[in-house]
Design a protein around this motif. Structure first.
Motif, PDB file in Angstrom:
ATOM      1  N   LEU A   1      -2.251  16.860 -29.752  1.00 54.19           N
ATOM      2  CA  LEU A   1      -2.728  15.699 -30.496  1.00 54.19           C
ATOM      3  C   LEU A   1      -4.032  15.245 -29.863  1.00 54.19           C
ATOM      4  O   LEU A   1      -4.069  14.861 -28.699  1.00 54.19           O
TER       5      LEU A   1
ATOM      6  N   ASP B   1      -5.478   9.967 -32.789  1.00 46.82           N
ATOM      7  CA  ASP B   1      -4.445   9.165 -33.427  1.00 46.82           C
ATOM      8  C   ASP B   1      -5.074   7.825 -33.784  1.00 46.82           C
ATOM      9  O   ASP B   1      -5.411   7.039 -32.894  1.00 46.82           O
TER      10      ASP B   1
ATOM     11  N   VAL C   1      -2.743   8.213 -26.263  1.00 49.01           N
ATOM     12  CA  VAL C   1      -2.382   9.084 -27.371  1.00 49.01           C
ATOM     13  C   VAL C   1      -0.865   9.176 -27.457  1.00 49.01           C
ATOM     14  O   VAL C   1      -0.188   9.309 -26.454  1.00 49.01           O
TER      15      VAL C   1
ATOM     16  N   ARG D   1       2.323   4.521 -30.989  1.00 52.82           N
ATOM     17  CA  ARG D   1       2.080   4.096 -32.366  1.00 52.82           C
ATOM     18  C   ARG D   1       1.929   2.582 -32.445  1.00 52.82           C
ATOM     19  O   ARG D   1       2.719   1.835 -31.908  1.00 52.82           O
TER      20      ARG D   1
ATOM     21  N   ARG E   1      -1.776   6.250 -41.115  1.00 54.51           N
ATOM     22  CA  ARG E   1      -2.060   6.723 -39.758  1.00 54.51           C
ATOM     23  C   ARG E   1      -2.663   8.108 -39.877  1.00 54.51           C
ATOM     24  O   ARG E   1      -2.099   8.990 -40.531  1.00 54.51           O
TER      25      ARG E   1
ATOM     26  N   LEU F   1      -3.827  11.572 -37.946  1.00 53.35           N
ATOM     27  CA  LEU F   1      -3.577  12.353 -36.742  1.00 53.35           C
ATOM     28  C   LEU F   1      -4.319  13.676 -36.845  1.00 53.35           C
ATOM     29  O   LEU F   1      -4.351  14.290 -37.923  1.00 53.35           O
TER      30      LEU F   1
ATOM     31  N   GLU G   1      -5.083  18.333 -39.785  1.00 52.08           N
ATOM     32  CA  GLU G   1      -5.372  16.903 -39.872  1.00 52.08           C
ATOM     33  C   GLU G   1      -4.363  16.318 -40.840  1.00 52.08           C
ATOM     34  O   GLU G   1      -4.147  16.854 -41.927  1.00 52.08           O
TER      35      GLU G   1
ATOM     36  N   THR H   1       3.045  21.199 -34.473  1.00 50.50           N
ATOM     37  CA  THR H   1       2.528  19.952 -33.919  1.00 50.50           C
ATOM     38  C   THR H   1       3.537  19.423 -32.902  1.00 50.50           C
ATOM     39  O   THR H   1       4.693  19.874 -32.871  1.00 50.50           O
TER      40      THR H   1
ATOM     41  N   LEU I   1       6.578  13.725 -33.524  1.00 50.71           N
ATOM     42  CA  LEU I   1       6.047  12.391 -33.813  1.00 50.71           C
ATOM     43  C   LEU I   1       7.215  11.439 -34.065  1.00 50.71           C
ATOM     44  O   LEU I   1       8.090  11.731 -34.861  1.00 50.71           O
TER      45      LEU I   1
END
Length: 175
Positions: free
Chosen positions: A73, A76, A84, A87, A95, A97, A107, A170, A173
């Motif tokens: 990441l 953000d 990073v 949230r 949002r 990322l 993205e 990724t 999250l």
């Protein structure tokens, strides 16, 4: 003289009177032992267990190889002044990322009812939305790598992205 399993580990020259000094005799005794239903069932159950354990290790290795292609990441939007991965739930409706790694990236814009994004570099591919329980949805991207999921699962999620450049994941999250 009684034989123990430890005794069989020694060569027949250590025990010249061994009943298994000859491969033919050993083979015949194995055939007889396997002809007994109880022994046969134990051998089959042991082989099944060994096969399942091996398959489990192969599957675990495949998962490990996927995790080696983990994207980092790098941006953000909700954490401009925060570290990073933290949230900020106080502000905007979406949002953004950005994940990158070894020539691949994605993205993503996360909203309350959808997740959309684009593969980097812009190329067609496939994206899967995963939770710890498994794949929630999979979608083919358009020609420039754009995708959209009209779902928002509860709990952590990650994206698995595949294109001609490779396959990557990724980070998890929180949601």
């Amino acid at each position: 003289m009684s034989w123990h399993s430890d005794d069989r580990a020694h060569s027949s020259t250590d025990h010249p009177g061994s009943p298994w000094a000859d491969d033919e005799v050993l083979g015949a005794e194995l055939v007889t032992a396997l002809a007994e239903r109880e022994t046969y069932d134990r051998v089959v159950a042991s082989a099944d267990l060994a096969f399942r354990a091996h398959r489990g290790m192969v599957d675990a290795r495949a998962g490990l190889e996927m995790d080696l292609l983990l994207l980092e990441l790098v941006y953000d939007s909700s954490a401009l002044d925060a570290p990073v991965g933290v949230r900020d739930r106080s502000g905007g409706t979406s949002r953004t990322l950005v994940f990158e790694g070894h020539g691949l990236g994605v993205e993503v814009e996360v909203e309350s009812s959808s997740i959309e994004g684009q593969l980097l570099p812009a190329t067609p591919g496939r994206v899967s939305l995963r939770t710890p329980d498994g794949v929630v949805a999979t979608i083919e991207t358009d020609d420039v790598g754009y995708f959209r999921f009209d779902v928002h699962p509860d709990g952590p999620l990650r994206l698995e992205c595949s294109s001609e450049g490779g396959t990557c994941l990724t980070q998890w999250l929180p949601y």
